[in-house]
Motif scaffolding. Structure first.
Motif, PDB file in Angstrom:
ATOM      1  N   LEU A 116       1.042  -1.267   0.298  1.00  0.00           N
ATOM      2  CA  LEU A 116       0.093   0.221  -0.074  1.00  0.00           C
ATOM      3  C   LEU A 116       0.965   1.468   0.099  1.00  0.00           C
ATOM      4  CD1 LEU A 116      -2.374  -1.224   2.927  1.00  0.00           C
ATOM      5  CD2 LEU A 116      -2.910  -0.830   0.138  1.00  0.00           C
ATOM      6  N   PRO A 117       0.569   2.359  -0.860  1.00  0.00           N
ATOM      7  CA  PRO A 117       1.154   3.738  -0.598  1.00  0.00           C
ATOM      8  C   PRO A 117       1.068   4.328   0.788  1.00  0.00           C
ATOM      9  CG  PRO A 117      -0.346   3.769  -2.099  1.00  0.00           C
ATOM     10  CD  PRO A 117      -1.075   2.233  -1.926  1.00  0.00           C
ATOM     11  N   SER A 118       2.448   4.877   0.970  1.00  0.00           N
ATOM     12  CA  SER A 118       2.891   5.325   2.315  1.00  0.00           C
ATOM     13  C   SER A 118       1.229   6.426   2.997  1.00  0.00           C
ATOM     14  CB  SER A 118       3.745   6.224   2.691  1.00  0.00           C
ATOM     15  OG  SER A 118       4.153   7.268   1.300  1.00  0.00           O
ATOM     16  N   TRP A 119       0.880   6.853   1.888  1.00  0.00           N
ATOM     17  CA  TRP A 119      -0.428   8.088   2.264  1.00  0.00           C
ATOM     18  C   TRP A 119      -1.899   7.275   2.683  1.00  0.00           C
ATOM     19  CZ3 TRP A 119      -4.267   7.572  -1.181  1.00  0.00           C
ATOM     20  CH2 TRP A 119      -4.331   7.210  -2.031  1.00  0.00           C
ATOM     21  N   VAL A 120      -1.248   5.747   2.319  1.00  0.00           N
ATOM     22  CA  VAL A 120      -2.709   5.359   2.495  1.00  0.00           C
ATOM     23  C   VAL A 120      -2.584   4.875   4.136  1.00  0.00           C
ATOM     24  CG1 VAL A 120      -4.451   3.083   2.487  1.00  0.00           C
ATOM     25  CG2 VAL A 120      -3.892   4.698   0.562  1.00  0.00           C
ATOM     26  N   ILE A 121      -1.148   3.894   3.879  1.00  0.00           N
ATOM     27  CA  ILE A 121      -0.966   3.849   5.307  1.00  0.00           C
ATOM     28  C   ILE A 121      -0.830   4.601   6.165  1.00  0.00           C
ATOM     29  CG2 ILE A 121       0.915   2.747   6.714  1.00  0.00           C
ATOM     30  CD1 ILE A 121       1.828   1.303   4.062  1.00  0.00           C
ATOM     31  N   HIS A 122      -0.054   5.822   6.279  1.00  0.00           N
ATOM     32  CA  HIS A 122      -0.107   6.730   6.939  1.00  0.00           C
ATOM     33  C   HIS A 122      -0.821   7.999   6.066  1.00  0.00           C
ATOM     34  CE1 HIS A 122       2.012   4.849   9.914  1.00  0.00           C
ATOM     35  NE2 HIS A 122       2.826   4.407   9.086  1.00  0.00           N
ATOM     36  N   PRO A 123      -1.844   8.948   6.130  1.00  0.00           N
ATOM     37  CA  PRO A 123      -2.465   9.515   5.401  1.00  0.00           C
ATOM     38  C   PRO A 123      -1.942  11.331   6.014  1.00  0.00           C
ATOM     39  CG  PRO A 123      -4.273   8.686   6.550  1.00  0.00           C
ATOM     40  CD  PRO A 123      -3.198   7.968   6.797  1.00  0.00           C
ATOM     41  N   PRO A 124      -1.663  12.870   5.726  1.00  0.00           N
ATOM     42  CA  PRO A 124      -1.585  13.644   6.241  1.00  0.00           C
ATOM     43  C   PRO A 124      -2.039  13.733   7.132  1.00  0.00           C
ATOM     44  CG  PRO A 124      -1.475  13.495   4.100  1.00  0.00           C
ATOM     45  CD  PRO A 124      -1.196  11.979   4.022  1.00  0.00           C
ATOM     46  N   LEU A 125      -1.761  14.408   7.818  1.00  0.00           N
ATOM     47  CA  LEU A 125      -3.153  15.114   9.204  1.00  0.00           C
ATOM     48  C   LEU A 125      -3.730  16.462   8.678  1.00  0.00           C
ATOM     49  CD1 LEU A 125      -1.370  14.574  12.763  1.00  0.00           C
ATOM     50  CD2 LEU A 125      -3.209  13.083  11.440  1.00  0.00           C
ATOM     51  N   SER A 126      -4.820  16.828   9.453  1.00  0.00           N
ATOM     52  CA  SER A 126      -5.314  17.991   8.734  1.00  0.00           C
ATOM     53  C   SER A 126      -4.739  19.010   9.779  1.00  0.00           C
ATOM     54  CB  SER A 126      -6.845  18.619   9.523  1.00  0.00           C
ATOM     55  OG  SER A 126      -7.385  17.415   8.239  1.00  0.00           O
ATOM     56  N   ASN A 127      -4.572  20.843   9.120  1.00  0.00           N
ATOM     57  CA  ASN A 127      -3.585  21.542  10.011  1.00  0.00           C
ATOM     58  C   ASN A 127      -4.211  23.018   9.957  1.00  0.00           C
ATOM     59  OD1 ASN A 127      -2.959  22.907   8.346  1.00  0.00           O
ATOM     60  ND2 ASN A 127      -1.164  21.639   6.958  1.00  0.00           N
TER      61      ASN A 127
ATOM     62  N   ILE B 226      -7.812  17.441   5.388  1.00  0.00           N
ATOM     63  CA  ILE B 226      -6.903  16.428   4.519  1.00  0.00           C
ATOM     64  C   ILE B 226      -7.749  15.119   5.193  1.00  0.00           C
ATOM     65  CG2 ILE B 226      -5.370  15.177   4.231  1.00  0.00           C
ATOM     66  CD1 ILE B 226      -3.460  17.570   4.393  1.00  0.00           C
ATOM     67  N   ALA B 227      -7.971  14.249   4.446  1.00  0.00           N
ATOM     68  CA  ALA B 227      -9.378  12.823   5.047  1.00  0.00           C
ATOM     69  C   ALA B 227      -8.606  11.823   3.690  1.00  0.00           C
ATOM     70  CB  ALA B 227     -10.320  13.255   4.888  1.00  0.00           C
ATOM     71  N   LEU B 228      -8.539  10.412   4.088  1.00  0.00           N
ATOM     72  CA  LEU B 228      -8.699   9.656   3.262  1.00  0.00           C
ATOM     73  C   LEU B 228      -9.712   9.153   2.868  1.00  0.00           C
ATOM     74  CD1 LEU B 228      -6.667   7.592   1.441  1.00  0.00           C
ATOM     75  CD2 LEU B 228      -6.548   6.080   3.510  1.00  0.00           C
TER      76      LEU B 228
ATOM     77  N   LEU C 292      -7.055  10.721  -1.599  1.00  0.00           N
ATOM     78  CA  LEU C 292      -6.278  11.923  -0.571  1.00  0.00           C
ATOM     79  C   LEU C 292      -7.393  12.793  -0.701  1.00  0.00           C
ATOM     80  CD1 LEU C 292      -4.942  11.694   1.702  1.00  0.00           C
ATOM     81  CD2 LEU C 292      -2.842  11.950   0.791  1.00  0.00           C
ATOM     82  N   VAL C 293      -8.052  13.409  -0.562  1.00  0.00           N
ATOM     83  CA  VAL C 293      -9.018  14.432  -0.593  1.00  0.00           C
ATOM     84  C   VAL C 293      -8.453  15.903   0.297  1.00  0.00           C
ATOM     85  CG1 VAL C 293     -10.223  16.260  -1.340  1.00  0.00           C
ATOM     86  CG2 VAL C 293     -10.256  13.795  -1.936  1.00  0.00           C
ATOM     87  N   LYS C 294      -7.562  17.004  -0.414  1.00  0.00           N
ATOM     88  CA  LYS C 294      -7.346  18.280   0.773  1.00  0.00           C
ATOM     89  C   LYS C 294      -8.462  18.837   0.059  1.00  0.00           C
ATOM     90  CE  LYS C 294      -3.548  20.888  -0.461  1.00  0.00           C
ATOM     91  NZ  LYS C 294      -2.309  21.438  -0.717  1.00  0.00           N
ATOM     92  N   VAL C 295      -8.748  20.374   1.181  1.00  0.00           N
ATOM     93  CA  VAL C 295      -9.226  21.565   1.614  1.00  0.00           C
ATOM     94  C   VAL C 295      -8.781  22.406   1.930  1.00  0.00           C
ATOM     95  CG1 VAL C 295     -11.813  22.220   2.148  1.00  0.00           C
ATOM     96  CG2 VAL C 295     -11.615  19.968   0.616  1.00  0.00           C
ATOM     97  N   ASN C 296      -8.295  23.391   1.510  1.00  0.00           N
ATOM     98  CA  ASN C 296      -8.066  25.221   1.621  1.00  0.00           C
ATOM     99  C   ASN C 296      -9.315  25.242   2.919  1.00  0.00           C
ATOM    100  OD1 ASN C 296      -7.404  28.244   1.659  1.00  0.00           O
ATOM    101  ND2 ASN C 296      -5.540  27.160   1.726  1.00  0.00           N
ATOM    102  N   LYS C 297      -8.831  25.712   4.243  1.00  0.00           N
ATOM    103  CA  LYS C 297      -9.783  26.283   4.510  1.00  0.00           C
ATOM    104  C   LYS C 297     -10.564  27.693   4.191  1.00  0.00           C
ATOM    105  CE  LYS C 297      -9.070  24.257   9.213  1.00  0.00           C
ATOM    106  NZ  LYS C 297      -8.234  24.286  10.207  1.00  0.00           N
ATOM    107  N   GLN C 298      -9.407  28.449   3.821  1.00  0.00           N
ATOM    108  CA  GLN C 298      -9.597  29.815   3.441  1.00  0.00           C
ATOM    109  C   GLN C 298     -10.699  30.105   2.159  1.00  0.00           C
ATOM    110  OE1 GLN C 298     -10.040  32.824   4.821  1.00  0.00           O
ATOM    111  NE2 GLN C 298     -10.655  33.963   2.929  1.00  0.00           N
ATOM    112  N   LYS C 299     -10.524  28.828   0.986  1.00  0.00           N
ATOM    113  CA  LYS C 299     -11.523  28.241  -0.127  1.00  0.00           C
ATOM    114  C   LYS C 299     -12.748  27.961   0.481  1.00  0.00           C
ATOM    115  CE  LYS C 299      -7.210  28.157  -4.006  1.00  0.00           C
ATOM    116  NZ  LYS C 299      -6.702  27.109  -4.367  1.00  0.00           N
TER     117      LYS C 299
END
Length: 331
Positions: A32-43, A48-50, A129-136
């Motif tokens: 499995l890709p590393s981003w699936v095993i250890h997805p990055p956290l929101s900040n 960010i969510a998997l 793996l999806v990212k949403v910019n809070k300001q946008k």
């Protein structure tokens, strides 16, 4: 014959030997890709969510749902519940309000997102793996709400010379958008701590106040050439909290019911075949709407009972179709 036997025997030996020499093929399990095993956290800047699903779009949608869930979980610690004015009641219970809001915030549509990764993991299994910019996200919600209020302002301006029923229908339509707007405002306050929603809430309260004013002052009176047919109509109007009183007011409307009945017999029953017309007029006597329905009452006990059955049939029609459809008037 002996030669043929010897040939077949030799071939059989080769075939058995060949089968025995075959090696079992082992397919290595895909890592499995590393981003699936250890997805990055929101900040503080990004959410960010998997997500996983049977196809790519399902995986993306599930990731966005998780992001919405992250937002509504934040409500308990970041949002102090306000008094919510609902139709006919005031609910100031913080716990109830937060629970309702949490479930509704998940329905907020997130259109501004960035797809960081997507991969097929197996049969009917995709990860995204999806990212949403809070300001946008904040700005997108603000633009959408501003556009809704611009439409509201234009509709209100066009209602100045409209009759009370048309105004009521328009304000009711506006109120149907309240749930989404209130939930979006909550999300915006979570995304941007110093966001001031005062002017938006003031507009919502003004629309609600006008709707309640119309509902409390619009009155109806029902006139019929068959008195018993008044009851189903009056009952339906009362259920919608309208005043049933013959008064002189610009917000007063009169419903005229005229029925034509033909007597008939069939299969041992007496029938009362009717054509019922409804005409709604305003305080000036101008016709606002009209409609005609055909209902047949029946009875094995005579014509009088068959006519009484018309009332029951009309009541059933109103319950099924709604008083607005029967009168052909938006209420």
């Amino acid at each position: 014959m002996n030669k043929l036997r010897i040939i077949f025997l030799i071939l059989g030996i080769f075939l058995v030997g060949g089968c025995g020499s075959k090696q079992q093929v082992v397919v290595a399990k895909k890592a499995l890709p590393s981003w699936v095993i250890h997805p990055p956290l929101s900040n503080s800047l990004e959410l960010i969510a998997l997500g996983e699903g049977e196809n790519q779009q399902d995986a993306i949608n599930n990731a966005l749902s998780l992001i919405a869930s992250t937002l509504h979980v934040s409500i308990s610690s970041n949002f102090s519940a306000k008094t919510v004015v609902k139709e006919g009641s005031v609910n100031s219970s913080e716990a109830t309000y937060i629970n309702e809001t949490q479930s509704n915030v998940a329905k907020i549509q997130i259109s501004e997102y960035e797809l960081l990764h997507v991969k097929r993991l197996g049969f009917k299994r995709y990860a995204a793996l999806v990212k949403v910019n809070k300001q946008k996200l904040f700005q997108g919600l603000k633009n959408e709400i501003d556009q809704k209020f611009m439409i509201f302002d234009n509709d209100i301006k066009n209602l100045q010379n409209a009759n009370a029923l048309k105004q009521l229908a328009a304000y009711k339509k506006m109120k149907n958008s309240f749930g989404y707007i209130e939930n979006a405002l909550i999300v915006m306050k979570i995304l941007k701590k110093n966001f001031d929603d005062t002017k938006y809430l003031a507009k919502l309260n003004k629309i609600n106040a006008q709707y309640q004013y119309l509902l409390q002052h619009i009155s109806f009176w029902v006139v019929s050439n068959m008195k018993s047919l008044d009851k189903p109509v009056v009952s339906a109007l009362t259920q919608q909290k309208f005043i049933i009183k013959n008064v002189k007011s610009k917000m007063h409307f009169t419903i005229y019911i005229h029925v034509k009945i033909q007597k008939a017999n069939a299969y041992g029953f007496t029938l009362a075949r009717s054509e019922i017309s409804f005409i709604t007029k305003d305080y000036k006597g101008e016709v606002l709407a009209s409609n005609v329905v055909h209902i047949t009452g029946q009875s094995s006990q005579g014509y009088a009972i068959a006519k009484q059955n018309l009332v029951k049939r009309l009541n059933h029609l109103i319950q099924k179709e709604g008083i607005s459809k029967v009168l052909n008037v938006r209420l």
